[in-house]
Design a protein around this motif. Structure first.
Motif, PDB file in Angstrom:
ATOM      1  N   CYS A  59     -71.917  93.399  28.449  1.00 27.59           N
ATOM      2  CA  CYS A  59     -71.634  94.470  29.664  1.00 27.59           C
ATOM      3  C   CYS A  59     -72.748  94.004  30.830  1.00 27.59           C
ATOM      4  CB  CYS A  59     -71.546  95.657  29.535  1.00 27.59           C
ATOM      5  SG  CYS A  59     -70.034  96.225  28.626  1.00 27.59           S
ATOM      6  N   LEU A  60     -74.021  93.694  30.202  1.00 28.18           N
ATOM      7  CA  LEU A  60     -74.825  93.243  31.391  1.00 28.18           C
ATOM      8  C   LEU A  60     -74.742  91.814  31.724  1.00 28.18           C
ATOM      9  CD1 LEU A  60     -78.372  94.573  29.930  1.00 28.18           C
ATOM     10  CD2 LEU A  60     -77.106  95.238  32.029  1.00 28.18           C
ATOM     11  N   LEU A  61     -74.162  90.954  30.895  1.00 28.13           N
ATOM     12  CA  LEU A  61     -74.034  89.554  31.186  1.00 28.13           C
ATOM     13  C   LEU A  61     -72.663  89.512  32.226  1.00 28.13           C
ATOM     14  CD1 LEU A  61     -73.996  86.432  30.559  1.00 28.13           C
ATOM     15  CD2 LEU A  61     -72.215  86.997  29.024  1.00 28.13           C
ATOM     16  N   PHE A  62     -71.685  90.393  32.150  1.00 23.80           N
ATOM     17  CA  PHE A  62     -70.696  90.580  32.991  1.00 23.80           C
ATOM     18  C   PHE A  62     -70.987  91.230  34.431  1.00 23.80           C
ATOM     19  CE2 PHE A  62     -67.523  90.624  29.281  1.00 23.80           C
ATOM     20  CZ  PHE A  62     -67.344  89.322  29.301  1.00 23.80           C
ATOM     21  N   ALA A  63     -71.848  91.916  34.157  1.00 30.38           N
ATOM     22  CA  ALA A  63     -72.527  92.597  35.435  1.00 30.38           C
ATOM     23  C   ALA A  63     -73.249  91.433  36.129  1.00 30.38           C
ATOM     24  CB  ALA A  63     -73.311  93.758  35.396  1.00 30.38           C
ATOM     25  N   TRP A  64     -73.839  90.746  35.730  1.00 25.50           N
ATOM     26  CA  TRP A  64     -74.628  89.481  36.366  1.00 25.50           C
ATOM     27  C   TRP A  64     -73.744  88.609  36.816  1.00 25.50           C
ATOM     28  CZ3 TRP A  64     -79.052  88.901  38.469  1.00 25.50           C
ATOM     29  CH2 TRP A  64     -79.506  87.618  38.674  1.00 25.50           C
ATOM     30  N   LEU A  65     -72.630  88.361  36.174  1.00 22.79           N
ATOM     31  CA  LEU A  65     -71.570  87.301  36.609  1.00 22.79           C
ATOM     32  C   LEU A  65     -70.893  87.966  38.058  1.00 22.79           C
ATOM     33  CD1 LEU A  65     -69.963  85.974  33.550  1.00 22.79           C
ATOM     34  CD2 LEU A  65     -71.089  84.698  35.107  1.00 22.79           C
ATOM     35  N   SER A  66     -70.775  89.157  37.850  1.00 26.02           N
ATOM     36  CA  SER A  66     -70.108  89.874  39.095  1.00 26.02           C
ATOM     37  C   SER A  66     -70.939  89.785  40.388  1.00 26.02           C
ATOM     38  CB  SER A  66     -69.726  91.152  38.965  1.00 26.02           C
ATOM     39  OG  SER A  66     -68.738  91.546  37.720  1.00 26.02           O
ATOM     40  N   ARG A  67     -72.478  89.993  39.982  1.00 27.56           N
ATOM     41  CA  ARG A  67     -73.193  89.930  41.023  1.00 27.56           C
ATOM     42  C   ARG A  67     -73.380  88.639  41.613  1.00 27.56           C
ATOM     43  NH1 ARG A  67     -77.121  88.174  43.694  1.00 27.56           N
ATOM     44  NH2 ARG A  67     -79.031  89.282  44.284  1.00 27.56           N
ATOM     45  N   LEU A  68     -73.242  87.587  40.758  1.00 29.18           N
ATOM     46  CA  LEU A  68     -73.303  86.263  41.203  1.00 29.18           C
ATOM     47  C   LEU A  68     -72.183  85.847  41.927  1.00 29.18           C
ATOM     48  CD1 LEU A  68     -74.775  84.078  38.303  1.00 29.18           C
ATOM     49  CD2 LEU A  68     -75.927  84.712  40.327  1.00 29.18           C
ATOM     50  N   GLN A  69     -70.915  86.421  41.762  1.00 28.74           N
ATOM     51  CA  GLN A  69     -69.655  86.048  42.391  1.00 28.74           C
ATOM     52  C   GLN A  69     -69.898  86.867  43.692  1.00 28.74           C
ATOM     53  OE1 GLN A  69     -66.762  87.541  39.595  1.00 28.74           O
ATOM     54  NE2 GLN A  69     -66.256  85.523  39.401  1.00 28.74           N
ATOM     55  N   ASP A  71     -72.443  86.991  45.667  1.00 24.12           N
ATOM     56  CA  ASP A  71     -73.355  85.811  46.381  1.00 24.12           C
ATOM     57  C   ASP A  71     -72.335  84.545  46.564  1.00 24.12           C
ATOM     58  OD1 ASP A  71     -75.374  87.474  46.601  1.00 24.12           O
ATOM     59  OD2 ASP A  71     -76.352  86.927  44.828  1.00 24.12           O
ATOM     60  N   GLY A  72     -71.181  84.531  45.997  1.00 25.55           N
ATOM     61  CA  GLY A  72     -70.490  83.235  46.412  1.00 25.55           C
ATOM     62  C   GLY A  72     -69.926  82.486  45.208  1.00 25.55           C
ATOM     63  N   LEU A  73     -70.599  82.655  44.209  1.00 25.61           N
ATOM     64  CA  LEU A  73     -70.323  81.934  43.050  1.00 25.61           C
ATOM     65  C   LEU A  73     -68.642  82.014  42.502  1.00 25.61           C
ATOM     66  CD1 LEU A  73     -71.005  80.202  40.275  1.00 25.61           C
ATOM     67  CD2 LEU A  73     -71.252  82.105  39.151  1.00 25.61           C
ATOM     68  N   LYS A  74     -68.049  80.744  42.332  1.00 27.02           N
ATOM     69  CA  LYS A  74     -66.497  80.814  42.075  1.00 27.02           C
ATOM     70  C   LYS A  74     -66.216  80.411  40.539  1.00 27.02           C
ATOM     71  CE  LYS A  74     -65.154  81.792  46.237  1.00 27.02           C
ATOM     72  NZ  LYS A  74     -64.860  83.284  46.598  1.00 27.02           N
ATOM     73  N   LEU A  75     -65.734  81.410  39.759  1.00 27.22           N
ATOM     74  CA  LEU A  75     -65.498  81.009  38.603  1.00 27.22           C
ATOM     75  C   LEU A  75     -63.830  81.201  38.576  1.00 27.22           C
ATOM     76  CD1 LEU A  75     -67.898  83.164  36.657  1.00 27.22           C
ATOM     77  CD2 LEU A  75     -67.936  80.671  36.801  1.00 27.22           C
ATOM     78  N   PRO A  76     -63.031  80.191  38.624  1.00 26.08           N
ATOM     79  CA  PRO A  76     -61.678  80.134  38.683  1.00 26.08           C
ATOM     80  C   PRO A  76     -60.829  80.504  37.433  1.00 26.08           C
ATOM     81  CG  PRO A  76     -62.458  77.996  38.858  1.00 26.08           C
ATOM     82  CD  PRO A  76     -63.363  78.620  38.681  1.00 26.08           C
ATOM     83  N   ARG A  77     -61.527  80.375  36.278  1.00 28.60           N
ATOM     84  CA  ARG A  77     -60.825  80.740  35.042  1.00 28.60           C
ATOM     85  C   ARG A  77     -61.032  82.146  34.929  1.00 28.60           C
ATOM     86  NH1 ARG A  77     -59.204  76.623  30.941  1.00 28.60           N
ATOM     87  NH2 ARG A  77     -59.362  74.634  32.188  1.00 28.60           N
ATOM     88  N   GLU A 114     -65.247  91.246  47.786  1.00 32.65           N
ATOM     89  CA  GLU A 114     -66.567  91.845  47.660  1.00 32.65           C
ATOM     90  C   GLU A 114     -66.815  93.076  46.947  1.00 32.65           C
ATOM     91  OE1 GLU A 114     -70.230  92.097  50.737  1.00 32.65           O
ATOM     92  OE2 GLU A 114     -69.274  90.016  50.454  1.00 32.65           O
ATOM     93  N   GLU A 115     -65.813  94.044  47.198  1.00 33.50           N
ATOM     94  CA  GLU A 115     -65.646  95.296  47.064  1.00 33.50           C
ATOM     95  C   GLU A 115     -65.229  95.289  45.254  1.00 33.50           C
ATOM     96  OE1 GLU A 115     -63.126  96.873  49.516  1.00 33.50           O
ATOM     97  OE2 GLU A 115     -64.522  97.965  50.690  1.00 33.50           O
ATOM     98  N   ARG A 116     -64.286  94.400  44.881  1.00 35.22           N
ATOM     99  CA  ARG A 116     -64.216  94.285  43.608  1.00 35.22           C
ATOM    100  C   ARG A 116     -65.343  93.824  42.659  1.00 35.22           C
ATOM    101  NH1 ARG A 116     -58.327  91.219  43.566  1.00 35.22           N
ATOM    102  NH2 ARG A 116     -57.097  92.615  44.773  1.00 35.22           N
ATOM    103  N   TYR A 117     -65.947  93.169  43.246  1.00 35.25           N
ATOM    104  CA  TYR A 117     -67.225  92.350  42.331  1.00 35.25           C
ATOM    105  C   TYR A 117     -68.173  93.590  42.204  1.00 35.25           C
ATOM    106  CZ  TYR A 117     -65.115  87.840  43.022  1.00 35.25           C
ATOM    107  OH  TYR A 117     -64.304  86.627  42.820  1.00 35.25           O
ATOM    108  N   LEU A 118     -68.242  94.473  43.586  1.00 37.71           N
ATOM    109  CA  LEU A 118     -69.267  95.419  43.282  1.00 37.71           C
ATOM    110  C   LEU A 118     -68.800  96.533  42.427  1.00 37.71           C
ATOM    111  CD1 LEU A 118     -71.769  96.841  44.550  1.00 37.71           C
ATOM    112  CD2 LEU A 118     -70.364  97.872  46.214  1.00 37.71           C
ATOM    113  N   VAL A 119     -67.748  96.873  42.499  1.00 37.82           N
ATOM    114  CA  VAL A 119     -67.009  97.994  41.439  1.00 37.82           C
ATOM    115  C   VAL A 119     -67.356  97.122  40.167  1.00 37.82           C
ATOM    116  CG1 VAL A 119     -64.858  98.958  40.520  1.00 37.82           C
ATOM    117  CG2 VAL A 119     -65.420  99.123  43.095  1.00 37.82           C
TER     118      VAL A 119
END
Length: 138
Positions: A59-69, A71-77, A114-119
């Motif tokens: 879950c911490l890893l997924f939270a970090w990925l959401s935080r990076l998203q 900031d503009g990181l795009k992970l299409p898959r 941005e709101e989705r990534y924050l949630v």
């Protein structure tokens, strides 16, 4: 980092946050207890604490990925996987409660990216905290 969180946060995000966190908690409890049961049957060792800690770290890893998203990181898959998992439910024949409430309820699908990534980040952080505490107790 916190400045961006404060700019994006509003009280309308509480309902999607509770929904996402509760869903992740239920799935995490189910998966960890089911895997612990299977591993205990196979090897005879109780791994509930380790599995819950592993899920908390995930879950911490997924939270970090959401935080990076945020900031503009795009992970299409990853976005494709989330849309596949979070598909809309079919409309039911009965009336909704929204017909009787004056207040507009904001659903997760109507949020901006941005709101989705924050949630997602806050829900994952909450789940990680709960699972790490549970792993210390067990």
């Amino acid at each position: 980092m916190f400045k961006k969180f404060r700019q994006t946060w509003s009280s309308d995000l509480i309902r999607p946050l509770i929904h996402r966190a509760f869903t992740r908690l239920v799935w995490g409890l189910f998966l960890t207890l089911f895997l612990a049961f299977l591993l205990a049957r196979a090897g005879g060792r109780d791994l509930r604490s380790e599995l819950m800690l592993l899920y908390g770290i995930l879950c911490l890893l997924f939270a970090w990925l959401s935080r990076l998203q945020m900031d503009g990181l795009k992970l299409p898959r990853l976005d494709w996987l989330r849309t596949k998992i979070d598909r809309k439910r079919p409309a039911r024949g009965a009336g909704d409660m929204i017909d009787f409430v004056d207040e507009e309820i904001q659903s997760y699908e109507s949020l901006s990216d941005e709101e989705r990534y924050l949630v997602l980040a806050l829900a994952d952080l909450l789940c990680a905290l709960i699972f790490c505490i549970i792993s210390l107790i067990l």
